[in-house]
Motif scaffolding. Structure first.
Motif, PDB file in Angstrom:
ATOM      1  N   ASP A   1       0.814  -1.221   0.000  1.00 53.46           N
ATOM      2  CA  ASP A   1       0.000   0.000   0.000  1.00 53.46           C
ATOM      3  C   ASP A   1       0.845   1.266   0.000  1.00 53.46           C
ATOM      4  O   ASP A   1       0.296   2.364  -0.111  1.00 53.46           O
ATOM      5  N   TRP A   2       2.150   1.123   0.126  1.00 53.15           N
ATOM      6  CA  TRP A   2       3.036   2.276   0.088  1.00 53.15           C
ATOM      7  C   TRP A   2       3.697   2.447  -1.283  1.00 53.15           C
ATOM      8  O   TRP A   2       4.555   3.310  -1.448  1.00 53.15           O
ATOM      9  N   HIS A   3       3.342   1.630  -2.262  1.00 54.81           N
ATOM     10  CA  HIS A   3       4.005   1.715  -3.560  1.00 54.81           C
ATOM     11  C   HIS A   3       3.915   3.136  -4.118  1.00 54.81           C
ATOM     12  O   HIS A   3       2.840   3.731  -4.189  1.00 54.81           O
ATOM     13  N   GLY A   4       5.061   3.672  -4.507  1.00 54.11           N
ATOM     14  CA  GLY A   4       5.119   5.005  -5.087  1.00 54.11           C
ATOM     15  C   GLY A   4       5.141   6.123  -4.077  1.00 54.11           C
ATOM     16  O   GLY A   4       5.303   7.294  -4.452  1.00 54.11           O
ATOM     17  N   ASP A   5       4.983   5.808  -2.779  1.00 51.15           N
ATOM     18  CA  ASP A   5       5.077   6.851  -1.755  1.00 51.15           C
ATOM     19  C   ASP A   5       6.531   7.304  -1.626  1.00 51.15           C
ATOM     20  O   ASP A   5       7.465   6.576  -1.967  1.00 51.15           O
ATOM     21  N   LEU A   6       6.703   8.500  -1.112  1.00 49.75           N
ATOM     22  CA  LEU A   6       8.027   9.103  -1.007  1.00 49.75           C
ATOM     23  C   LEU A   6       8.476   9.108   0.456  1.00 49.75           C
ATOM     24  O   LEU A   6       7.710   9.498   1.343  1.00 49.75           O
ATOM     25  N   PHE A   7       9.721   8.663   0.680  1.00 45.06           N
ATOM     26  CA  PHE A   7      10.290   8.638   2.022  1.00 45.06           C
ATOM     27  C   PHE A   7      11.549   9.489   2.036  1.00 45.06           C
ATOM     28  O   PHE A   7      12.423   9.345   1.175  1.00 45.06           O
TER      29      PHE A   7
ATOM     30  N   ASN B   1      -0.427  12.155  -5.100  1.00 41.00           N
ATOM     31  CA  ASN B   1      -1.502  11.949  -6.061  1.00 41.00           C
ATOM     32  C   ASN B   1      -1.267  12.895  -7.225  1.00 41.00           C
ATOM     33  O   ASN B   1      -1.224  14.118  -7.043  1.00 41.00           O
ATOM     34  N   ASP B   2      -1.069  12.329  -8.408  1.00 39.91           N
ATOM     35  CA  ASP B   2      -0.857  13.118  -9.614  1.00 39.91           C
ATOM     36  C   ASP B   2       0.286  14.120  -9.441  1.00 39.91           C
ATOM     37  O   ASP B   2       0.189  15.277  -9.852  1.00 39.91           O
TER      38      ASP B   2
END
Length: 362
Positions: free
Chosen positions: A293-299, A314-315
């Protein structure tokens, strides 16, 4: 099996999927101001330490081996051995890229070089590029490097603490540079037709970018950079674009007054900023399978804020942010998705650590 003496904590974080149990494991400790890491195909980690050492770390045992053949560094202040990246075709050519603060012409500069990993040494190490001019300064080297999908190498440089350099197109400092993998300059760089501009410059007006990553879906380059007293920024560099520093910033002088307006015509505003400052360093889009569920989130690591920032997107826009690991009080310098799907972190201390964030066993 991982050593039983390694620290393992189970933490509860509120996430977009509800309450998630997460474990933080200490893979290695006793690292001296570690700055960056890259994972080899066999799962071992290469870790740079600012005094000039390159280590290969076994993620199962925490054992480490010093890799010889690294360049001499100027490790005063914020300088030393800095970023590391593997060539996109590392499995075939074994090329490892490093950046470092190196002495030159009575000062120092951000250097880029590469060598071939041969056992426990970097063979045939060569300097590929020097961000000129050399400066009598011990800070703001920038120094993150990343390859895009087309094989171009992007290298960030800081303003060296002399802010007007970021608007001087005859100066590499305070810019994002775009190079071929051998350090040469691509013919389609945005300023190639101007004799008064350093042709390696891709974008400019940057203060001290210490994070760079390629978006996993769009392939676009994202960076972040330190502001002064506030005004840390996330930016998406564009060819020939001016990102404003020091003419425009959300930050202020350390003694209080404004530096410039928040926005300025002809410059690109950040897509996200932090005021007060968190001092961001290290940056990774999550691309593993351990946290689907964290795919593509930024850390993003925080030095002054001593936490791991988790940004949901988002976008191309930041829609939510949470702060993880706030209870540990660690300056987080580097962030990478590991081959096992864990989020790996380096903490910046004399007794620094390599940590792994992973789902807790159920």
């Amino acid at each position: 099996m991982r050593r039983p003496s390694l620290l393992a904590l189970t933490l509860l974080f509120g996430t977009s999927i509800g309450l998630a149990q997460t474990t933080v494991e200490t893979i290695a400790e006793g690292l001296e101001h570690p700055w960056a890491l890259a994972f080899l195909p066999d799962g071992e980690a290469l870790v740079t330490e600012r005094p000039g050492r390159l280590l290969r770390v076994d993620p199962q045992t925490g054992g480490r081996t010093v890799i010889s053949g690294t360049p001499s560094v100027d490790d005063r202040g914020q300088g030393g051995l800095l970023d590391i990246e593997l060539h996109p075709e590392f499995a075939d050519n074994r090329l490892v890229y490093l950046t470092w603060a190196g002495e030159c012409d009575g000062g120092n500069a951000t250097h880029l070089g590469r060598g071939r990993l041969d056992g426990d040494r970097l063979a045939d190490f060569e300097t590929l590029f020097v961000a000129e001019p050399c400066v009598r300064s011990m800070k703001h080297y920038g120094s993150r490097i990343v390859f895009d999908r087309d094989g171009y190498l992007f290298m960030t440089t800081g303003d060296r603490g002399e802010r007007d350099r970021a608007q001087d197109l005859a100066d590499h400092n305070g810019s994002v540079l775009r190079l071929h993998d051998d350090g040469s300059i691509p013919a389609d760089n945005p300023f190639m037709e101007r004799s008064d501009v350093q042709p390696a410059i891709f974008s400019f007006g940057h203060r001290n970018p210490q994070g760079a990553a390629i978006h996993p879906d769009t392939g676009a380059l994202w960076i972040h950079e330190h502001g002064p007293r506030g005004g840390d920024e996330i930016n998406r560099p564009r060819p020939g674009a001016n990102f404003g520093w020091p003419e425009t910033t959300y930050g202020r002088e350390y003694w209080g007054p404004e530096i410039g307006p928040d926005t300025l015509a002809g410059t690109i505003p950040p897509i996200h900023h932090w005021t007060p400052s968190i001092a961001p360093s290290g940056m990774a889009f999550y691309t593993g399978s351990a946290f689907p569920d964290w795919h593509g989130d930024l850390f993003i690591g925080a030095l002054a804020g001593v936490h791991l920032a988790h940004l949901r997107l988002n976008d191309g826009h930041v829609i939510d942010e949470e702060r993880l690991l706030t209870d540990r009080g660690r300056r987080i310098r580097a962030v990478e998705t590991g081959p096992d799907g864990g989020i790996h972190l380096l903490t910046d201390h004399v007794n620094g650590e390599l940590l792994r964030l992973a789902p807790a066993a159920r």
